[in-house]
Design a protein around this motif. Structure first.
Motif, PDB file in Angstrom:
ATOM      1  N   MET A   1      -6.860   5.470 -26.460  1.00  0.00           N
ATOM      2  CA  MET A   1      -7.206   5.931 -25.132  1.00  0.00           C
ATOM      3  C   MET A   1      -5.923   6.168 -24.334  1.00  0.00           C
ATOM      4  O   MET A   1      -5.008   5.365 -24.372  1.00  0.00           O
ATOM      5  N   LYS A   2      -5.907   7.274 -23.623  1.00  0.00           N
ATOM      6  CA  LYS A   2      -4.805   7.566 -22.712  1.00  0.00           C
ATOM      7  C   LYS A   2      -5.279   7.314 -21.285  1.00  0.00           C
ATOM      8  O   LYS A   2      -6.472   7.117 -21.044  1.00  0.00           O
ATOM      9  N   PHE A   3      -4.326   7.346 -20.341  1.00  0.00           N
ATOM     10  CA  PHE A   3      -4.642   7.076 -18.953  1.00  0.00           C
ATOM     11  C   PHE A   3      -4.141   8.203 -18.065  1.00  0.00           C
ATOM     12  O   PHE A   3      -3.032   8.705 -18.255  1.00  0.00           O
ATOM     13  N   ALA A   4      -4.978   8.576 -17.103  1.00  0.00           N
ATOM     14  CA  ALA A   4      -4.642   9.605 -16.128  1.00  0.00           C
ATOM     15  C   ALA A   4      -4.353   8.929 -14.794  1.00  0.00           C
ATOM     16  O   ALA A   4      -5.125   8.083 -14.338  1.00  0.00           O
ATOM     17  N   LEU A   5      -3.246   9.301 -14.178  1.00  0.00           N
ATOM     18  CA  LEU A   5      -2.874   8.801 -12.859  1.00  0.00           C
ATOM     19  C   LEU A   5      -3.423   9.759 -11.809  1.00  0.00           C
ATOM     20  O   LEU A   5      -3.174  10.966 -11.864  1.00  0.00           O
ATOM     21  N   ILE A   6      -4.189   9.223 -10.874  1.00  0.00           N
ATOM     22  CA  ILE A   6      -4.759  10.028  -9.797  1.00  0.00           C
ATOM     23  C   ILE A   6      -4.302   9.431  -8.474  1.00  0.00           C
ATOM     24  O   ILE A   6      -4.537   8.253  -8.205  1.00  0.00           O
ATOM     25  N   LEU A   7      -3.625  10.250  -7.666  1.00  0.00           N
ATOM     26  CA  LEU A   7      -3.071   9.811  -6.391  1.00  0.00           C
ATOM     27  C   LEU A   7      -3.922  10.322  -5.230  1.00  0.00           C
ATOM     28  O   LEU A   7      -4.453  11.434  -5.286  1.00  0.00           O
ATOM     29  N   PHE A   8      -4.027   9.499  -4.186  1.00  0.00           N
ATOM     30  CA  PHE A   8      -4.755   9.852  -2.970  1.00  0.00           C
ATOM     31  C   PHE A   8      -3.842   9.601  -1.785  1.00  0.00           C
ATOM     32  O   PHE A   8      -3.335   8.491  -1.625  1.00  0.00           O
ATOM     33  N   LEU A   9      -3.631  10.598  -0.946  1.00  0.00           N
ATOM     34  CA  LEU A   9      -2.855  10.451   0.279  1.00  0.00           C
ATOM     35  C   LEU A   9      -3.860  10.305   1.420  1.00  0.00           C
ATOM     36  O   LEU A   9      -4.692  11.192   1.639  1.00  0.00           O
ATOM     37  N   CYS A  10      -3.775   9.174   2.134  1.00  0.00           N
ATOM     38  CA  CYS A  10      -4.789   8.833   3.132  1.00  0.00           C
ATOM     39  C   CYS A  10      -4.168   8.504   4.478  1.00  0.00           C
ATOM     40  O   CYS A  10      -2.977   8.207   4.573  1.00  0.00           O
ATOM     41  N   SER A  11      -5.010   8.500   5.508  1.00  0.00           N
ATOM     42  CA  SER A  11      -4.600   8.141   6.862  1.00  0.00           C
ATOM     43  C   SER A  11      -5.645   7.216   7.470  1.00  0.00           C
ATOM     44  O   SER A  11      -6.837   7.562   7.513  1.00  0.00           O
ATOM     45  N   TYR A  12      -5.193   6.055   7.940  1.00  0.00           N
ATOM     46  CA  TYR A  12      -6.100   5.164   8.674  1.00  0.00           C
ATOM     47  C   TYR A  12      -6.517   5.821   9.985  1.00  0.00           C
ATOM     48  O   TYR A  12      -7.660   5.703  10.413  1.00  0.00           O
ATOM     49  N   THR A  13      -5.588   6.529  10.639  1.00  0.00           N
ATOM     50  CA  THR A  13      -5.863   7.169  11.926  1.00  0.00           C
ATOM     51  C   THR A  13      -6.980   8.206  11.781  1.00  0.00           C
ATOM     52  O   THR A  13      -7.904   8.241  12.597  1.00  0.00           O
ATOM     53  N   ALA A  14      -6.901   9.043  10.774  1.00  0.00           N
ATOM     54  CA  ALA A  14      -7.921  10.075  10.546  1.00  0.00           C
ATOM     55  C   ALA A  14      -9.134   9.529   9.797  1.00  0.00           C
ATOM     56  O   ALA A  14     -10.155  10.205   9.691  1.00  0.00           O
ATOM     57  N   ASP A  15      -9.003   8.309   9.252  1.00  0.00           N
ATOM     58  CA  ASP A  15     -10.069   7.690   8.462  1.00  0.00           C
ATOM     59  C   ASP A  15     -10.529   8.604   7.333  1.00  0.00           C
ATOM     60  O   ASP A  15     -11.717   8.815   7.112  1.00  0.00           O
ATOM     61  N   SER A  16      -9.534   9.194   6.646  1.00  0.00           N
ATOM     62  CA  SER A  16      -9.858  10.092   5.539  1.00  0.00           C
ATOM     63  C   SER A  16      -8.681  10.200   4.576  1.00  0.00           C
ATOM     64  O   SER A  16      -7.571   9.754   4.883  1.00  0.00           O
ATOM     65  N   LEU A  34       0.292   2.494 -14.375  1.00  0.00           N
ATOM     66  CA  LEU A  34       0.381   1.751 -13.119  1.00  0.00           C
ATOM     67  C   LEU A  34       1.799   1.755 -12.564  1.00  0.00           C
ATOM     68  O   LEU A  34       2.001   1.961 -11.361  1.00  0.00           O
ATOM     69  N   MET A  35       2.778   1.556 -13.420  1.00  0.00           N
ATOM     70  CA  MET A  35       4.168   1.543 -12.961  1.00  0.00           C
ATOM     71  C   MET A  35       4.545   2.898 -12.365  1.00  0.00           C
ATOM     72  O   MET A  35       5.209   2.966 -11.327  1.00  0.00           O
ATOM     73  N   GLU A  36       4.097   3.971 -12.989  1.00  0.00           N
ATOM     74  CA  GLU A  36       4.372   5.301 -12.448  1.00  0.00           C
ATOM     75  C   GLU A  36       3.628   5.521 -11.138  1.00  0.00           C
ATOM     76  O   GLU A  36       4.143   6.166 -10.219  1.00  0.00           O
ATOM     77  N   GLY A  37       2.438   4.970 -11.026  1.00  0.00           N
ATOM     78  CA  GLY A  37       1.687   5.061  -9.781  1.00  0.00           C
ATOM     79  C   GLY A  37       2.439   4.416  -8.624  1.00  0.00           C
ATOM     80  O   GLY A  37       2.518   4.985  -7.527  1.00  0.00           O
ATOM     81  N   TYR A  38       3.009   3.234  -8.865  1.00  0.00           N
ATOM     82  CA  TYR A  38       3.795   2.569  -7.817  1.00  0.00           C
ATOM     83  C   TYR A  38       5.042   3.386  -7.489  1.00  0.00           C
ATOM     84  O   TYR A  38       5.380   3.577  -6.317  1.00  0.00           O
ATOM     85  N   ASN A  39       5.719   3.896  -8.503  1.00  0.00           N
ATOM     86  CA  ASN A  39       6.925   4.704  -8.273  1.00  0.00           C
ATOM     87  C   ASN A  39       6.608   5.978  -7.499  1.00  0.00           C
ATOM     88  O   ASN A  39       7.342   6.356  -6.573  1.00  0.00           O
ATOM     89  N   GLN A  40       5.534   6.655  -7.861  1.00  0.00           N
ATOM     90  CA  GLN A  40       5.147   7.884  -7.170  1.00  0.00           C
ATOM     91  C   GLN A  40       4.717   7.591  -5.731  1.00  0.00           C
ATOM     92  O   GLN A  40       4.976   8.393  -4.828  1.00  0.00           O
ATOM     93  N   SER A  41       4.071   6.464  -5.511  1.00  0.00           N
ATOM     94  CA  SER A  41       3.673   6.077  -4.155  1.00  0.00           C
ATOM     95  C   SER A  41       4.888   5.876  -3.267  1.00  0.00           C
ATOM     96  O   SER A  41       4.926   6.356  -2.123  1.00  0.00           O
ATOM     97  N   ILE A  42       5.888   5.186  -3.780  1.00  0.00           N
ATOM     98  CA  ILE A  42       7.119   4.966  -3.021  1.00  0.00           C
ATOM     99  C   ILE A  42       7.804   6.301  -2.738  1.00  0.00           C
ATOM    100  O   ILE A  42       8.220   6.577  -1.603  1.00  0.00           O
ATOM    101  N   ALA A  43       7.903   7.146  -3.747  1.00  0.00           N
ATOM    102  CA  ALA A  43       8.556   8.448  -3.572  1.00  0.00           C
ATOM    103  C   ALA A  43       7.833   9.285  -2.512  1.00  0.00           C
ATOM    104  O   ALA A  43       8.467   9.938  -1.675  1.00  0.00           O
ATOM    105  N   ARG A  61      -2.986   5.713  -2.125  1.00  0.00           N
ATOM    106  CA  ARG A  61      -3.804   4.965  -3.088  1.00  0.00           C
ATOM    107  C   ARG A  61      -3.649   5.661  -4.428  1.00  0.00           C
ATOM    108  O   ARG A  61      -3.373   6.851  -4.492  1.00  0.00           O
ATOM    109  N   PHE A  62      -3.861   4.908  -5.487  1.00  0.00           N
ATOM    110  CA  PHE A  62      -3.885   5.543  -6.806  1.00  0.00           C
ATOM    111  C   PHE A  62      -4.745   4.742  -7.754  1.00  0.00           C
ATOM    112  O   PHE A  62      -5.012   3.562  -7.527  1.00  0.00           O
TER     113      PHE A  62
END
Length: 74
Positions: A1-16, A34-43, A61-62
């Motif tokens: 099994m392989k894994f797909a990284l899915i990123l979500f850019l969100c705003s608490y202010t817009a609630d979306s 997971l490690m790439e998810g954390y790295n991409q989030s920081i970037a 979120r990812f």
């Protein structure tokens, strides 16, 4: 099994969140994904910048979703 990284850019202010962004690379194991998810989030947070993040309460979120491989990929 392989894994797909899915990123979500969100705003608490817009609630979306913006539409999910599937990262183009598939990963051999969950740890690597997971490690790439954390790295991409920081970037992404660094790219957006402190002022925008603070003004709009932006966060990333990812998820790492398991994907079944086709038989020809094994």
């Amino acid at each position: 099994m392989k894994f797909a990284l899915i990123l979500f850019l969100c705003s608490y202010t817009a609630d979306s969140c913006l539409a999910p962004y599937p990262f183009p690379v598939k990963f051999e194991d969950e740890y690597t994904c997971l490690m790439e998810g954390y790295n991409q989030s920081i970037a992404k947070m660094e790219e957006i910048g402190q002022e925008e993040v603070n003004e709009h309460s932006i966060y990333v979120r990812f998820v790492c979703a398991g994907i079944e491989q086709e038989e020809s990929e094994t």
